[in-house]
Scaffold this active site. Structure first.
Site, PDB file in Angstrom:
ATOM      1  N   LEU A  37     -14.305  10.034  -0.579  1.00 19.30           N
ATOM      2  CA  LEU A  37     -15.280   8.942  -0.681  1.00 19.30           C
ATOM      3  C   LEU A  37     -16.662   9.357  -0.207  1.00 19.30           C
ATOM      4  O   LEU A  37     -17.658   8.704  -0.523  1.00 19.30           O
ATOM      5  CB  LEU A  37     -14.834   7.769   0.201  1.00 19.30           C
ATOM      6  CG  LEU A  37     -13.725   6.857  -0.291  1.00 19.30           C
ATOM      7  CD1 LEU A  37     -13.398   5.836   0.793  1.00 19.30           C
ATOM      8  CD2 LEU A  37     -14.134   6.156  -1.577  1.00 19.30           C
ATOM      9  N   ASP A  54     -12.933   7.130  -5.573  1.00 13.30           N
ATOM     10  CA  ASP A  54     -12.103   6.251  -4.759  1.00 13.30           C
ATOM     11  C   ASP A  54     -10.660   6.312  -5.267  1.00 13.30           C
ATOM     12  O   ASP A  54     -10.414   6.092  -6.467  1.00 13.30           O
ATOM     13  CB  ASP A  54     -12.653   4.814  -4.862  1.00 13.30           C
ATOM     14  CG  ASP A  54     -12.027   3.882  -3.830  1.00 13.30           C
ATOM     15  OD1 ASP A  54     -10.831   4.062  -3.488  1.00 13.30           O
ATOM     16  OD2 ASP A  54     -12.748   2.977  -3.367  1.00 13.30           O
ATOM     17  N   LEU A  55      -9.745   6.559  -4.362  1.00 15.23           N
ATOM     18  CA  LEU A  55      -8.332   6.647  -4.734  1.00 15.23           C
ATOM     19  C   LEU A  55      -7.821   5.368  -5.376  1.00 15.23           C
ATOM     20  O   LEU A  55      -6.857   5.390  -6.144  1.00 15.23           O
ATOM     21  CB  LEU A  55      -7.487   6.940  -3.488  1.00 15.23           C
ATOM     22  CG  LEU A  55      -7.612   8.341  -2.893  1.00 15.23           C
ATOM     23  CD1 LEU A  55      -7.066   8.362  -1.473  1.00 15.23           C
ATOM     24  CD2 LEU A  55      -6.886   9.350  -3.764  1.00 15.23           C
ATOM     25  N   GLY A  75      -5.836  12.516   0.797  1.00 11.06           N
ATOM     26  CA  GLY A  75      -6.746  11.394   0.975  1.00 11.06           C
ATOM     27  C   GLY A  75      -5.969  10.148   1.367  1.00 11.06           C
ATOM     28  O   GLY A  75      -4.959   9.818   0.739  1.00 11.06           O
ATOM     29  N   SER A 114       3.989  11.658   6.869  1.00  9.79           N
ATOM     30  CA  SER A 114       3.839  11.617   8.332  1.00  9.79           C
ATOM     31  C   SER A 114       5.160  11.272   8.995  1.00  9.79           C
ATOM     32  O   SER A 114       6.011  10.572   8.412  1.00  9.79           O
ATOM     33  CB  SER A 114       2.793  10.561   8.692  1.00  9.79           C
ATOM     34  OG  SER A 114       2.898  10.209  10.050  1.00  9.79           O
ATOM     35  N   TYR A 139       0.868   1.907   8.316  1.00  9.24           N
ATOM     36  CA  TYR A 139       0.521   3.280   7.924  1.00  9.24           C
ATOM     37  C   TYR A 139       1.801   4.059   7.567  1.00  9.24           C
ATOM     38  O   TYR A 139       1.878   4.715   6.521  1.00  9.24           O
ATOM     39  CB  TYR A 139      -0.233   3.940   9.096  1.00  9.24           C
ATOM     40  CG  TYR A 139      -0.402   5.433   9.005  1.00  9.24           C
ATOM     41  CD1 TYR A 139      -1.352   6.002   8.157  1.00  9.24           C
ATOM     42  CD2 TYR A 139       0.387   6.282   9.782  1.00  9.24           C
ATOM     43  CE1 TYR A 139      -1.507   7.379   8.095  1.00  9.24           C
ATOM     44  CE2 TYR A 139       0.229   7.653   9.721  1.00  9.24           C
ATOM     45  CZ  TYR A 139      -0.710   8.205   8.874  1.00  9.24           C
ATOM     46  OH  TYR A 139      -0.859   9.571   8.806  1.00  9.24           O
ATOM     47  N   LYS A 143       3.534   5.574   3.924  1.00 15.25           N
ATOM     48  CA  LYS A 143       4.084   6.926   3.729  1.00 15.25           C
ATOM     49  C   LYS A 143       5.466   6.828   3.082  1.00 15.25           C
ATOM     50  O   LYS A 143       5.814   7.616   2.215  1.00 15.25           O
ATOM     51  CB  LYS A 143       4.174   7.685   5.061  1.00 15.25           C
ATOM     52  CG  LYS A 143       2.830   7.957   5.735  1.00 15.25           C
ATOM     53  CD  LYS A 143       1.913   8.773   4.864  1.00 15.25           C
ATOM     54  CE  LYS A 143       0.624   9.154   5.555  1.00 15.25           C
ATOM     55  NZ  LYS A 143      -0.383   9.711   4.646  1.00 15.25           N
ATOM     56  N   SER A 168       1.561  16.454  13.876  1.00 18.22           N
ATOM     57  CA  SER A 168       0.193  16.259  14.346  1.00 18.22           C
ATOM     58  C   SER A 168      -0.612  17.508  14.066  1.00 18.22           C
ATOM     59  O   SER A 168      -0.132  18.614  14.257  1.00 18.22           O
ATOM     60  CB  SER A 168       0.176  15.967  15.843  1.00 18.22           C
ATOM     61  OG  SER A 168      -1.165  15.824  16.275  1.00 18.22           O
ATOM     62  N   CYS A 169      -1.811  17.297  13.608  1.00 17.52           N
ATOM     63  CA  CYS A 169      -2.729  18.403  13.417  1.00 17.52           C
ATOM     64  C   CYS A 169      -4.034  17.990  14.074  1.00 17.52           C
ATOM     65  O   CYS A 169      -4.918  17.440  13.447  1.00 17.52           O
ATOM     66  CB  CYS A 169      -2.912  18.702  11.936  1.00 17.52           C
ATOM     67  SG  CYS A 169      -4.051  20.052  11.666  1.00 17.52           S
TER      68      CYS A 169
HETATM   69  N1  LIG Z   1      -4.095  14.836  11.134  1.00 22.84           N
HETATM   70  C1  LIG Z   1      -2.815  14.636  11.439  1.00 22.84           C
HETATM   71  O1  LIG Z   1      -2.351  14.978  12.547  1.00 22.84           O
HETATM   72  C2  LIG Z   1      -1.889  14.019  10.418  1.00 22.84           C
HETATM   73  C3  LIG Z   1      -0.542  13.804  10.770  1.00 22.84           C
HETATM   74  C4  LIG Z   1       0.321  13.257   9.832  1.00 22.84           C
HETATM   75  C5  LIG Z   1      -0.142  12.955   8.547  1.00 22.84           C
HETATM   76  N2  LIG Z   1      -1.455  13.153   8.240  1.00 22.84           N
HETATM   77  C6  LIG Z   1      -1.912  12.777   6.886  1.00 22.84           C
HETATM   78  O2  LIG Z   1      -2.682  13.830   6.350  1.00 22.84           O
HETATM   79  C7  LIG Z   1      -3.723  13.289   5.521  1.00 22.84           C
HETATM   80  C8  LIG Z   1      -5.068  13.781   6.025  1.00 22.84           C
HETATM   81  O3  LIG Z   1      -5.199  13.447   7.394  1.00 22.84           O
HETATM   82  P1  LIG Z   1      -6.560  13.710   8.193  1.00 22.84           P
HETATM   83  O4  LIG Z   1      -6.209  13.818   9.624  1.00 22.84           O
HETATM   84  O5  LIG Z   1      -7.324  14.788   7.531  1.00 22.84           O
HETATM   85  O6  LIG Z   1      -7.264  12.285   7.977  1.00 22.84           O
HETATM   86  P2  LIG Z   1      -8.821  11.984   7.824  1.00 22.84           P
HETATM   87  O7  LIG Z   1      -8.986  10.529   8.106  1.00 22.84           O
HETATM   88  O8  LIG Z   1      -9.631  12.944   8.629  1.00 22.84           O
HETATM   89  O9  LIG Z   1      -9.097  12.270   6.278  1.00 22.84           O
HETATM   90  C9  LIG Z   1      -8.662  11.414   5.256  1.00 22.84           C
HETATM   91  C10 LIG Z   1      -9.721  11.382   4.180  1.00 22.84           C
HETATM   92  O10 LIG Z   1      -9.296  10.489   3.157  1.00 22.84           O
HETATM   93  C11 LIG Z   1     -10.443   9.818   2.667  1.00 22.84           C
HETATM   94  N3  LIG Z   1     -10.103   8.532   2.067  1.00 22.84           N
HETATM   95  C12 LIG Z   1      -9.626   7.412   2.689  1.00 22.84           C
HETATM   96  N4  LIG Z   1      -9.535   6.407   1.815  1.00 22.84           N
HETATM   97  C13 LIG Z   1      -9.963   6.887   0.623  1.00 22.84           C
HETATM   98  C14 LIG Z   1     -10.119   6.302  -0.660  1.00 22.84           C
HETATM   99  N5  LIG Z   1      -9.819   5.014  -0.905  1.00 22.84           N
HETATM  100  N6  LIG Z   1     -10.576   7.082  -1.652  1.00 22.84           N
HETATM  101  C15 LIG Z   1     -10.890   8.388  -1.434  1.00 22.84           C
HETATM  102  N7  LIG Z   1     -10.775   8.996  -0.236  1.00 22.84           N
HETATM  103  C16 LIG Z   1     -10.317   8.238   0.781  1.00 22.84           C
HETATM  104  C17 LIG Z   1     -11.328   9.617   3.884  1.00 22.84           C
HETATM  105  O11 LIG Z   1     -12.688   9.433   3.484  1.00 22.84           O
HETATM  106  C18 LIG Z   1     -11.087  10.876   4.688  1.00 22.84           C
HETATM  107  O12 LIG Z   1     -12.078  11.860   4.478  1.00 22.84           O
HETATM  108  C19 LIG Z   1      -3.580  11.762   5.596  1.00 22.84           C
HETATM  109  O13 LIG Z   1      -2.791  11.318   4.511  1.00 22.84           O
HETATM  110  C20 LIG Z   1      -2.822  11.547   6.889  1.00 22.84           C
HETATM  111  O14 LIG Z   1      -2.095  10.350   6.864  1.00 22.84           O
HETATM  112  C21 LIG Z   1      -2.336  13.669   9.146  1.00 22.84           C
END
Ligand SMILES: NC(=O)c1ccc[n+]([C@@H]2O[C@H](COP(=O)([O-])OP(=O)(O)OC[C@H]3O[C@@H](n4cnc5c(N)ncnc54)[C@H](O)[C@@H]3O)[C@@H](O)[C@H]2O)c1
Length: 181
Positions: A37, A54-55, A75, A114, A139, A143, A168-169
């Protein structure tokens, strides 16, 4: 070595994990199309282009994934939020990605799921990947929806998917973080 992909689409490219993935993914393909986005994602890597989309917009997802071999779908709203927000980005967004992938004959989706899909199991239980879903949040529920969507598209349409239940990352900054409580 696996053959190089022609076109790879990365959603969530402006996010934390997307930012980590852009450079290595760009090396795996002839063309990496990163999407989010955000207005822009800064300097692009070689063979990378950026599409703001937008997704929750199916037509936009169909255009984004045209001629793609693979989609890395990262996303989403990355944590618990109001149901309406989760509904649009995470549930409708996942539906649009799988529908668009099928429409464009994409071979495989890599999906960022997740542990929140199974977050209500006690932390002391050792569970397999095949236990029934027990989400702990909207959330996590989203998933579960996407994982079931992936299964349905594989069973009915032969669209491959790998759902990674990421723990977790994030930079570990506390004892609690190390324990992953
Ligand atoms: N970071 C972690 O530890 C972790 C753990 C488990 C799962 N995840 C999953 O990994 C994925 C990425 O996580 P992250 O930490 O990078 O999250 P983040 O929030 O940093 O990034 C997610 C991105 O998705 C985009 N987004 C949200 N809604 C959108 C839409 N409607 N259209 C287009 N883009 C959209 C956001 O702008 C954002 O840049 C997610 O699906 C999250 O649920 C992350």
């Amino acid at each position: 070595m696996a053959p190089k992909l022609k076109k790879l689409v990365l959603t969530g490219a402006a996010g934390r994990l997307g930012s980590y993935l852009r450079e290595p993914l760009a090396k795996m393909c002839d063309e990496l199309v990163s999407s989010d986005l955000a207005a822009d994602i800064g300097t692009l890597y070689a063979r990378e282009t950026y599409v703001r989309a937008d997704l929750s917009d199916l037509a936009a997802m169909e255009a984004l994934t045209k001629d793609a071999d693979m989609i890395a779908h990262f996303g989403a709203i990355g944590d618990e939020a109001a149901f309406d927000a989760i509904l649009q980005s995470n549930i409708v967004g996942a539906y649009n990605i799988w529908e668009a992938a099928h429409h464009n004959s994409v071979r495989r989706i890599i999906y960022a799921s997740s542990i929140h899909a199974v977050g209500m199991y006690p932390k002391t239980d050792f569970i397999g990947t095949d236990v029934p879903h027990r989400p702990d949040t909207y959330y996590g529920l989203a998933k579960c929806f996407a994982e079931d969507l992936a299964q349905m598209f594989w069973d009915k349409r032969g669209l491959e998917a790998v759902c990674l239940r990421i723990l977790s990352c994030a930079k570990v900054s506390s004892a609690r973080g190390r324990f992953m409580a």
